[in-house]
Design an enzyme around this catalytic site. Structure first.
Site, PDB file in Angstrom:
ATOM      1  N   HIS A 149      -3.231  -5.471  -8.697  1.00  0.00           N
ATOM      2  CA  HIS A 149      -3.323  -4.016  -8.802  1.00  0.00           C
ATOM      3  C   HIS A 149      -3.310  -3.577 -10.264  1.00  0.00           C
ATOM      4  CE1 HIS A 149      -1.756  -5.006  -4.834  1.00  0.00           C
ATOM      5  NE2 HIS A 149      -2.174  -3.841  -4.399  1.00  0.00           N
TER       6      HIS A 149
ATOM      7  N   HIS B 220      -7.046   1.099  -7.636  1.00  0.00           N
ATOM      8  CA  HIS B 220      -5.676   0.802  -7.195  1.00  0.00           C
ATOM      9  C   HIS B 220      -5.399  -0.684  -7.040  1.00  0.00           C
ATOM     10  CE1 HIS B 220      -2.039   0.832  -4.705  1.00  0.00           C
ATOM     11  NE2 HIS B 220      -2.680   0.025  -3.883  1.00  0.00           N
TER      12      HIS B 220
ATOM     13  N   GLU C 269      19.053   5.912   9.344  1.00  0.00           N
ATOM     14  CA  GLU C 269      19.219   4.471   9.536  1.00  0.00           C
ATOM     15  C   GLU C 269      18.388   3.667   8.543  1.00  0.00           C
ATOM     16  OE1 GLU C 269      18.170   6.554  11.903  1.00  0.00           O
ATOM     17  OE2 GLU C 269      19.872   6.720  13.288  1.00  0.00           O
TER      18      GLU C 269
ATOM     19  N   HIS D 183      18.283   4.794  24.785  1.00  0.00           N
ATOM     20  CA  HIS D 183      19.453   4.348  24.036  1.00  0.00           C
ATOM     21  C   HIS D 183      19.943   2.967  24.474  1.00  0.00           C
ATOM     22  CE1 HIS D 183      19.290   8.411  22.664  1.00  0.00           C
ATOM     23  NE2 HIS D 183      20.386   8.308  21.946  1.00  0.00           N
TER      24      HIS D 183
END
Lengths: 688, 688
Positions: free
Chosen positions: B28, B262, B429, B491
């Site tokens: 890159h 890029h 999380e 859950h």
């Protein structure tokens, strides 16, 4: 200012929810107590729905992103006349009931998407709103508006903290989804604590920075203020709207404003105290005053009338635009037009071959023009995933003041508009997955997503929810092994295929060459009510000679005999099994072994799930139980392969991370060569 | 305004990177060309480091969150005198080189964290900054400052689009991490396109809304402006700082400002054109002018002197505070104090027992006071995961103007301060996982995270990176099966344990009772340089009678014989194997089967990885190859169990999603009863 009947309806919702949680001795009373007024105002005065036909395509969509508030949603569905009885309400969270712990799509009439894992519902809603905008642009005509509805979300602090939600906020603002409105239940309390310990950002300012229209309602019990804000949100058409409604979790209960009110039943005494405090009869539980019920049946009646009007409009539309109308109806039900697959290429045998991602791109581009509901794109990887659909336009707001279409870089030359079918998700894999779920849940769209396989990890939560809620989403993952090469272990999937196979209800397909890639796309398109994951190589793989080997159509059965390389007339001594880019290795190895006098069967096994669905007879015909010398070859972790190769078999896989070097070097160093397959095969036979 | 020598250094970095990518024919070039000036100014004038000792604890941390810009980082490391030779530079992205495609911690001196998957590095940096703040508060004394360094990040558009980054931004702002500074390489271009197609939010305003100090540098080549902004960022101590630096991807190349710059080599012709354009000699490649090299060795020399001064300070500190100094040194190297485990309880046999999450909480609280480096918390689930460490304080900025400690809800009574060891991640999380990686990478901290097992899906990317980069992070997951019950399938984890076992280098432990939970924590604490995942039940499970059954210490070996219930003196006819909350079922089933005259062995198998690490002799002693009637019981998908039970064995698992109902009802309906275990066992024996 809230009039008496409104108040009575609100309190009916509150205490239905409280009583549900108390009866179940499980659930979340906090959100319903605090958010009932805003939910009531939305459903009573704004939401367009017909409880008698929850599937009406032009209904508004309501998403309870804070799925733990399910009791409130069930109370709303019951009160407004959906097919959800008071018995259903009483059986909240019980085995076999229609009122599970968190809302489940397909399980309860009126539930649009499965929510509970925080942030997902919000991002689903962005998908629902994209679907509406795209279908409106595609199907509406100047005198015929058949797609014109809104998407409403109720979200919590927890939703807004999740990254998937932040991604969706940013994209929704960029896309100027003016028909998307979010009510934010700003109660300053989460499961474990007050938001002061973790979440003190200025949420309104953040949304505004992302291009949202933002309003504040300071008192979540003020029906008039909520009403005014929702009107303004509805009238703002250029931007999505956020209404920050300051509420009190567990409103009226002794634990109001405490995290203790979030997720546990109040307890009988506190239920009594709360009812007393809010002036509600303590007995009976599950009280539904007749006037409240009558009042809340109003919006459903209005909705039924609206649907009738819509039917008239659609009839006129069908007269004026019969082809479009037929297409609209067919795609609403997931139907495929005749000849949708007519242009799928057959790839000639070719030893050099092509990357399966490249084949996938060609197949996708052969299908897309004929399949109007197919829409999707990548998380900023089109040039690599080969998922741009040429000439089908890019879904984006018309440039205003910005550079015009031709100056914009993109994947496609079809121009920028709401009707564009190429979606650009940005570097937002998680939201991409959740938005695709929303598109699929909306109806009329068959969404696909695309990124590198290693980043499947970023989007597992929505993939699981797609499988759980039976949404037809196609996930394209490319760069599927250590053969990725130079980018190194951070970009080389090793455990991802195994971990996706572990998801119940998800079909994973890893095709071995261009023709299997074409069949894989067929399976993906033809599948109903389930997600399908397609896994493609970055590197070239030979296009197998289907004259000599079995037809790629065998992929439909998950595994099939590619060839029997028999040294004599006997049954094979050995079965070689492989998936994806490793299949050509076993084909070559089999030829070599046959020359050594070993009879070998080659099995291509692109999909465990499809194979598992076949009869035992078929499975035994591919993998005869009597032939226990089996070697599986896959550039991934061995987990799960024992089931296939058995105690006497072996597996050539990858039990560690990859490495940065040219892809063929990495494959060679990790043992993925014809030589090594032969060596392992011989060792297997020598062992017996 | 950039002086000539500065310019020469910057261009040296640029063209080292360009030549590396060109030589490798992979990589890159876009980011190094655009971001070299800001990286140069940071490393030359601000970053505190000693190349001769990359492990110096008080060094500044630099994180290249945009890991695809690795060539720039390697160029910086080479130029500033790290042990990275020009030969290493020339072997960029080659097999066995020290310069892999993306930066890898532990592989290249000076690389702090493994980056490449976008957003991770940014969140790691937040962890590094938390570690610094916490250690400074714990160890510095009025006259002795031994922890005082900064964390610098270089991030890209892609980083800022990722949800994990948004989560980390929000938390860092909340925590007022004044020593965290981010340089944002604002080049308006990503891999696939310009940011105008996906990312038009006001990034600066978003960060400001999250409590960040925000500055803009309009010209990314303006060294003086960058310098001024970095000074201001450094001087802002109350908030983390973002410097938005407007740059041009692929600066100076023909593809400047295009996504084409890029991620692909420029090609020989464009390399030449770029060198011409920026006035750089076309030959030789990998040119390092002597004066540039000399100049860039300056900061390392200053750093070496700074480290010497620090050594003096530390000596004085050790004289004044010998106990603290010893603790500091020990924890920097991951050492454990004597007696750290002295208070771990032994749980008496108890038929009712307790949830393993509850046992985990007790064990954690027995260990934490004696193990100063242990720090962590949950994603808003302390009351459920039982991971609050009582009396050890909560890491949070001191309240200012807000409510004071006693009024704040939290998990703990130890007060709010920078020294607090309970971390509150909010409902984030993903960032939690990545922040924990940063804490572990910093040194001096042993982090743990906690959430429900089903939400492990939200944090897989950082879990994988922890394993890949050998970071000692402990993941606590509770609510580990369908026995979660009422909350329902959203859950209830089903596939999560299998999918975590698939991650190479991650040890997963699912203890069966309170005493195994204690040993699991011991293993987790004692592990070096690898993550450990602990999986605990929500529901009570019997505390097994270790007088009658084998000691829980067997967990260390991954699997062990719990008991042999022999009907006569013969070898067992059957082996029952289980993990976690299902172990007590096989113990009871074995007793019942013995009464029927069937000799049964019971094996507890809390960890596949630990078992796999044992000798074949040990493994065969637990699972004798001659006994092929084996039944495994685990409330999760069967994937991978065939390896253990073999062709003749069976597995009682869960091959679909869970359901919402009381947990014991769900377990019963899914067949997790002693009766059903006995039935399946008898069927297994009958089949032969």
């Amino acid at each position: 200012m809230t009039d008496q009947l409104d108040q009575k309806c609100i309190d009916t919702l509150r205490f239905l929810a409280v009583d549900m949680v108390q009866e179940a001795d499980s659930g979340h009373p906090g959100l319903p107590l605090g958010a009932a007024p805003m939910a009531y105002v939305l459903w009573q005065r704004f939401l367009k729905f017909n409880p008698a036909n929850p599937g009406w395509s032009d209904r508004d969509r309501f998403v309870l992103s804070a799925g733990h508030g399910s009791a409130l949603l069930y109370a709303l569905l019951h009160m407004t006349g959906y097919e959800l009885s008071i018995d259903d309400i009483r059986r909240f969270r019980q085995w076999g009931s229609r009122t599970p712990g968190h809302p489940e799509r397909g399980h309860t009439p009126g539930v649009e998407v499965t929510t509970g894992p925080l942030g997902q519902g919000f991002a689903n809603a962005v998908g629902l709103a994209i679907a509406e905008a795209q279908l409106a642009a595609r199907y509406n005509r100047p005198d015929h508006t058949i797609v014109d509805h809104r998407t409403w979300v109720l979200a919590s602090d927890g939703d807004l903290m999740e990254g998937v939600c932040a991604e969706a906020v940013s994209l929704a603002g960029h896309l100027r989804l003016g028909k998307l409105n979010c009510l934010y239940d700003d109660n300053s309390v989460t499961l474990a604590a007050g938001t002061d310990i973790t979440f003190t950002e200025d949420r309104g300012a953040r949304f505004a920075a992302c291009g949202w229209h933002v309003q504040h309602v300071d008192d979540g019990n003020d029906v008039a203020a909520i009403d005014a804000a929702l009107k303004a949100a509805r009238d703002e058409t250029a931007r999505p709207s956020l209404v920050v409604v300051r509420t009190h979790i567990g409103y009226g209960s002794p634990e109001q404003d405490s995290y203790k009110a979030h997720g546990s039943p109040l307890g009988e005494e506190d239920v009594r105290k709360t009812k007393q405090k809010l002036g509600w009869p303590i007995e009976p539980a599950f009280l539904v005053p007749g006037d409240a019920r009558d009042h809340m049946r109003g919006p459903g009646k209005r909705g039924a009338a609206a649907e009738q009007e819509w039917e008239q409009r659609f009839k006129a539309y069908a007269d004026a635009e019969p082809a479009l109308a037929a297409e609209f109806e067919r795609s609403q039900h997931g139907g495929l037009p005749d000849g949708w697959d007519a242009d799928i290429p057959v790839f000639p045998a070719d030893a050099k071959g092509m990357a399966t991602r490249a084949a996938s791109g060609k197949v996708l581009n052969a299908i897309a023009p004929k399949l109007p509901q197919l829409t999707g794109g990548s998380a900023d990887l089109d040039p690599s995933t080969k998922t741009a659909m040429k000439g089908l336009g890019d879904f984006n707001p018309a440039p205003d003041g910005g550079p015009d279409s031709d100056d914009r870089q993109g994947s496609d030359g079809g121009g920028w508009s709401r009707a564009g079918r190429n979606l650009h998700f940005g570097v937002r894999e998680h939201a991409m997955g959740a938005i695709a779920n929303g598109l699929a849940a909306h109806g009329g769209c068959m969404p696909f997503t695309a990124t590198f396989l290693v980043f499947a990890d970023y989007m597992r939560p929505p993939m699981r929810l797609a499988a759980l809620s039976k949404l037809h989403v196609i996930h394209v993952f490319t760069h599927d092994s250590i053969a990725v090469g130079e980018d190194g272990p951070t970009h080389e999937p090793v455990e991802q295929v195994a971990s996706l196979r572990a998801i119940p209800g998800l079909t994973v397909i890893r095709p071995c060459d261009a023709n299997e890639a074409a069949v894989a796309w067929r399976v993906a398109i033809e599948t109903r009510e389930a997600p399908v994951t397609l896994v493609f190589s970055r590197q070239d793989v030979p296009t197998l000679d289907r004259g000599r080997l079995a037809a790629a159509d065998g992929l439909r059965k998950g595994a099939y005999v590619l060839c029997d390389e028999f040294a004599d007339e006997n049954d094979p001594a050995l079965v070689l099994i492989a998936t994806g880019s490793e299949v050509h290795l076993i084909v070559e190895a089999a030829q070599r072994l046959r020359e050594e006098g070993i009879s070998v069967r080659c099995v291509s096994m692109p999909s465990w799930e499809l194979f598992e669905a076949q009869s035992k007879e078929y499975r035994d015909s591919v993998l005869p139980p009597g032939i226990t010398a089996r070697l599986a070859v896959e550039a991934g972790v061995p987990q799960g392969w024992s089931r296939c190769v058995g105690d006497a078999g072996d597996m050539l896989g990858v039990d560690r991370y990859g490495a940065s070097a040219p892809g063929n070097t990495v494959m060679e160093k990790y043992g993925f060569t014809v030589d090594n397959v032969c060596t392992r095969a011989r060792a297997l036979l020598a062992d017996r």
